[in-house]
Design an enzyme around this catalytic site. Structure first.
Site, PDB file in Angstrom:
ATOM      1  N   HIS A  90       0.858  -1.194   0.000  1.00 56.76           N
ATOM      2  CA  HIS A  90       0.000   0.000   0.000  1.00 56.76           C
ATOM      3  C   HIS A  90       0.892   1.242   0.000  1.00 56.76           C
ATOM      4  CE1 HIS A  90      -2.896   3.034   1.200  1.00 56.76           C
ATOM      5  NE2 HIS A  90      -3.830   2.179   0.804  1.00 56.76           N
ATOM      6  N   GLU A 158      -3.784   1.467  -7.406  1.00 55.93           N
ATOM      7  CA  GLU A 158      -4.210   2.585  -6.570  1.00 55.93           C
ATOM      8  C   GLU A 158      -3.319   3.795  -6.860  1.00 55.93           C
ATOM      9  OE1 GLU A 158      -6.577   1.323  -2.903  1.00 55.93           O
ATOM     10  OE2 GLU A 158      -4.472   1.320  -2.345  1.00 55.93           O
TER      11      GLU A 158
END
Ligand code: PEP
Length: 239
Positions: A90, A158
């Protein structure tokens, strides 16, 4: 086989175990077998998960069974908690200093143990401003040394600039997902690919309807169970 979409939520530091239980109670009434739900609560909650038939995962883990790594959690504890799913790469963890090499090491370690992995990739605003070819080259670099042929690997695109702000445009998502799928195909692999970055009830349907989008990874909109359920329902409308 019945069509299936993945709807994942990263709760980051939010939710006490009590709040998570309330979330799960409402969610349980809205599950549908055509949706695979993956939830990533904070580490403390993993020890007191509510009873809800979804796939629970950890937001982070260290690539070791156990050892002297303060603040980390390893495979021995995750196994004891029956957690078999992991978020890796992430952008918020990369911003804390996790290198590509370390993310790849985590992927390989937990793939060896049979975990389901959601591996995040995504470019900065600066790279996005340089054009799609720069984006493609950067994402290619984030696929280096990742076991793309591992059957339990799920990719999540993302874009950093779209997290907690405004989603990428439909055209940007369609183009970039097509590029990522092509990069994987060039390596003989076809992992599922989620989109993440400001997915909300009002844009989820259009995003989830795209051919190369196999699901979404939701951050802030997952903090309100009604919004998360609406995103699930938007997904069902595309099947
Ligand atoms: C995230 O951080 O993974 C994320 C997708 O957040 P948000 O939905 O809030 O942009």
């Amino acid at each position: 086989m019945e069509a299936c979409l993945i709807i994942a939520a990263n709760f980051k530091m939010h939710f006490t175990p009590q709040k998570l239980a309330a979330f799960a109670a409402t969610l349980a009434d809205n599950l549908d077998s055509r949706l695979q739900i993956l939830l990533f609560p904070n580490t403390a909650c993993l020890a007191q998960l509510p009873s809800c038939p979804v796939r629970w995962g950890a937001q982070n883990a260290y690539p070791a069974q156990n050892g002297a790594f303060s603040g980390e959690i390893g495979a021995e504890v995750l196994d004891a908690l029956q957690i078999q799913t992991l978020l890796i790469g992430h952008s918020e963890r990369r911003a804390l200093g996790e290198t590509q090499e370390f993310c790849a090491q985590k992927c390989r370690f937990y793939a060896e143990l049979g975990y389901t992995l959601v591996y995040c990739i995504g470019e900065s605003q600066k790279i996005r401003s340089s054009g799609q070819e720069s984006v493609r080259a950067f994402l290619d670099s984030q696929l280096q040394d990742i076991p793309l042929d591992y059957p339990k690997l799920i990719l999540a695109y993302e874009p950093i600039w779209a997290i907690g702000t405004q989603a990428a445009s439909i055209e940007q998502i369609a183009q970039t997902h097509a590029d990522i799928k092509a990069l994987c195909r060039a390596r003989g692999c076809a992992p599922q690919l989620l989109y993440g970055g400001s997915v909300k009830p009002n844009n989820a349907r259009e995003i989830l309807a795209l051919d190369d989008v196999n699901g979404v990874l939701v951050g802030s909109a997952a903090l309100v169970v009604a919004d998360f359920v609406q995103i699930m329902q938007a997904g069902l409308q595309t099947l």
